[in-house]
Enzyme design. Structure first.
Site, PDB file in Angstrom:
ATOM      1  CG  HIS A 135      43.266  50.755  20.179  1.00  0.00           C
ATOM      2  ND1 HIS A 135      43.342  50.038  19.009  1.00  0.00           N
ATOM      3  CD2 HIS A 135      44.399  51.491  20.236  1.00  0.00           C
ATOM      4  CE1 HIS A 135      44.459  50.330  18.370  1.00  0.00           C
ATOM      5  NE2 HIS A 135      45.122  51.208  19.100  1.00  0.00           N
ATOM      6  CG  HIS A 144      48.081  37.446  37.264  1.00  0.00           C
ATOM      7  ND1 HIS A 144      48.400  36.871  38.471  1.00  0.00           N
ATOM      8  CD2 HIS A 144      48.065  38.777  37.486  1.00  0.00           C
ATOM      9  CE1 HIS A 144      48.575  37.819  39.372  1.00  0.00           C
ATOM     10  NE2 HIS A 144      48.382  38.987  38.785  1.00  0.00           N
TER      11      HIS A 144
END
Length: 206
Positions: A135, A144
């Site tokens: 979250h 990446h």
């Protein structure tokens, strides 16, 4: 969104991107561009030109950069964006996306990835196979996140950083732009200097 998709890069990452696109079943046709003239097809899909030919297909194709290297992906993305190309988001059907998650265009979410609520993912990112983003994370552009990476809650990752396979970032940690975190590294405190970080806990290589 257009009914044809063109993927720049027909090698490793590009093939995974194509696999996602096929499973999404949203395009009537999918093809590749690749600068290696020896590659004439990949994943059963044709290579119809080189990366520089992308501009000839802007009118009737969505175009996505399927290249793993952050700097190369950013360069091509920005060239396409500048001329108004339609750049899609690709999300594997087996990924789990929470509520109030923002995902920038040109980002690809692989199979088994989990992105929990109230997280922001920038443009041109890769969220790779089986990675988890909890979250309230903020992932900036052209990051990446490799397979099996786990980010706890309220993590921030700066632009162009690359988190190696199986690395872990503890909650409330910020990693600055342009960092490379090695495979299996565990980041437990903020990284404020760009560089390569490895180990448990992660430290900067000299």
């Amino acid at each position: 969104m257009k009914n044809k998709l063109l993927i720049i890069g027909a090698s490793g990452h590009g093939k995974v991107v194509a696999d996602i696109a096929l499973k999404m079943n949203k395009w009537e046709s999918i093809a590749f561009l690749d600068d290696d003239e020896c590659i004439i097809s990949s994943m059963g899909l044709k290579v119809i030109g080189k990366s520089e030919d992308a501009f000839n297909y802007i009118r009737d194709h969505d175009i996505l950069v399927g290249i793993g290297n952050n700097a190369t992906r950013q360069k091509l993305y920005e060239m396409l964006d500048k001329v108004g190309a339609s750049i899609p988001v690709l999300i594997h059907p087996k990924a789990v996306i929470g509520e109030h998650v923002e995902i920038g265009k040109g980002t690809t979410i692989m199979a088994g990835a989990v992105i929990n609520c109230c997280t922001s993912i920038g443009k041109g990112c890769i969220v790779n196979t089986g990675s988890t983003i909890d979250h309230d994370n903020k992932i900036e552009d052209f990051v990446h996140i490799s397979p099996g990476v786990h980010l706890a809650g309220t993590v921030q990752i700066g632009q162009g950083s690359w988190l190696g396979i199986g690395s872990v970032v503890s909650n409330n940690v910020t990693i600055t732009s342009g960092c490379r975190v090695g495979a299996g590294a565990v980041v437990v405190k903020d990284i404020t200097d760009s560089g390569v970080y490895v180990g448990v806990p992660a430290i900067k290589l000299n």
